[in-house]
Design a protein around this motif. Structure first.
Motif, mmCIF file in Angstrom:
data_model
loop_
_atom_site.group_PDB
_atom_site.id
_atom_site.type_symbol
_atom_site.label_atom_id
_atom_site.label_comp_id
_atom_site.label_asym_id
_atom_site.label_seq_id
_atom_site.Cartn_x
_atom_site.Cartn_y
_atom_site.Cartn_z
ATOM 1 N N ASP A 192 0.840 -1.192 0.000
ATOM 2 C CA ASP A 192 0.000 0.000 0.000
ATOM 3 C C ASP A 192 0.883 1.253 0.000
ATOM 4 N N GLY A 239 -8.628 1.433 5.575
ATOM 5 C CA GLY A 239 -7.629 0.383 5.680
ATOM 6 C C GLY A 239 -8.133 -0.985 5.277
ATOM 7 N N ARG A 249 -9.329 -0.648 0.443
ATOM 8 C CA ARG A 249 -7.940 -1.054 0.246
ATOM 9 C C ARG A 249 -7.665 -1.677 -1.119
#
Length: 349
Positions: A192, A239, A249
């Motif tokens: 990420d 998240g 995400r």
């Protein structure tokens, strides 16, 4: 795109003198002489604008999708604003994006993609937040989302903020997965935006996320979009793939429960209506048939290249990083390649 009966409105907003340009891609040419050169950090505040007089704009309502086209006094398109979306496409000076490490293709565009503070809806041109925002950005050459996205391809210059945090520069897809790929091909661990940055991040829907040192400088396809639209652009980030006020995400989460306006619906097959796309739209792909209909890849639509072919930019395993080139698969979504054949959906944030 089909138009409904136009409904025309007029509004006066302050005009803005041209701001400084930042060169952000490996080759990023602005087709006029800029006023100067600056290197703003990711958190540069909204620029102020002088009172340089008034300009009259016309607001035409169109459909498919529902949107407002802003025209200047000459009738030229100044902006396209889609109902329910925060991304605005503003018309500005022409510029060229190239990526000579991977392709001879060039993107020449006068579309500048920016995030508005709020989603657009009919009549928003009467609201003060929009008139202030439009006056500040209509003629601005401050890096937009397209320019920012090119700051992570091979050969792009590394950039640091005042605290020494590297926020731009060539990105990889991620380190090899020690367990390999079920198909026996290249397979890398997902990364990420906070892995790229090398800094912890607290999301509203999960505990503090800690970066993995082995994934420093890496972003997978959804992490790359979150880096550009979220960390750099200011869109809220989640998240997980739960429904919430921000970008989920994964590519599948952003497509299925994330915000935005569908411009190409998911029908389980390759779409044909590519003319509904505009620069900055998010594209979603089903490249791995082993995980069923789950959408496993995503990218950013850039527009037509100089040969008239629609191209997108994404972070890919085969290229080990962001590209709009043809290494490991053509970036043309009108081709017979893996990405064109696996395209399923498009959204406008």
């Amino acid at each position: 795109m089909a138009a409904s009966s136009p409904r025309t409105k007029r509004l006066s907003v302050a005009a803005l003198g041209v701001l400084a340009l930042t060169s952000t891609a490996l080759t990023y040419q602005l087709h006029r002489t800029p006023a100067g050169h600056t290197d703003p950090a990711a958190s540069t505040p909204l620029p102020s604008h002088p009172d340089a007089g008034a300009a009259s704009y016309t607001y035409d309502r169109l459909s498919g999708p529902a949107r407002t086209v802003v025209r200047d006094a000459t009738g030229g398109v100044a902006a396209t604003l889609t109902d329910g979306a925060r991304t605005a496409v503003l018309t500005g000076p022409s510029r060229t994006f190239t990526e000579p490490h991977t392709t001879k293709a060039k993107i020449v565009t006068d579309s500048w993609v920016r995030l508005m503070p709020k989603p657009w809806k009919a009549g928003t041109e009467k609201e003060k937040w929009f008139t202030d925002w439009f006056a500040a950005f209509h003629h601005s050459t401050r890096p937009d989302l397209l320019a920012i996205s090119l700051q992570y391809v091979k050969g792009a210059p590394r950039k640091k903020d005042r605290q020494g945090l590297r926020y731009a520069g060539p990105a990889t897809f991620g380190p090899p997965d020690p367990h390999g790929s079920p198909a026996g091909g290249p397979h890398r661990r997902p990364s990420d935006f906070y892995h790229y940055l090398g800094r912890p991040w607290t999301f509203p829907d999960r505990k503090n996320a800690l970066p993995d040192k082995s994934r420093y400088g890496a972003v997978d396809s959804s992490g790359y979009v979150r880096l550009v639209y979220g960390y750099r652009g200011g869109y809220a980030l989640l998240g997980t793939d739960r429904v919430g006020p921000g970008l989920p995400r994964t590519a599948n989460g952003i497509a299925s429960v994330g915000p935005g306006v569908p411009v190409i619906p998911h029908r389980g097959a390759r779409p044909s209506e590519l003319d509904t796309l505009q620069p900055g739209d998010l594209l979603f792909f089903d490249t791995d048939r082993q995980n069923g209909p789950r959408l496993d890849h995503m990218g950013i639509y850039l527009g037509l290249d100089t040969d008239g072919h629609p191209r997108f930019l994404s972070s890919r395993e085969r290229n080990n990083g962001p590209t709009f080139g043809d290494a490991g698969g053509s970036s043309r979504i009108d081709s017979a390649g893996i990405y064109a054949n696996s395209l399923r959906e498009a959204k406008r944030l």
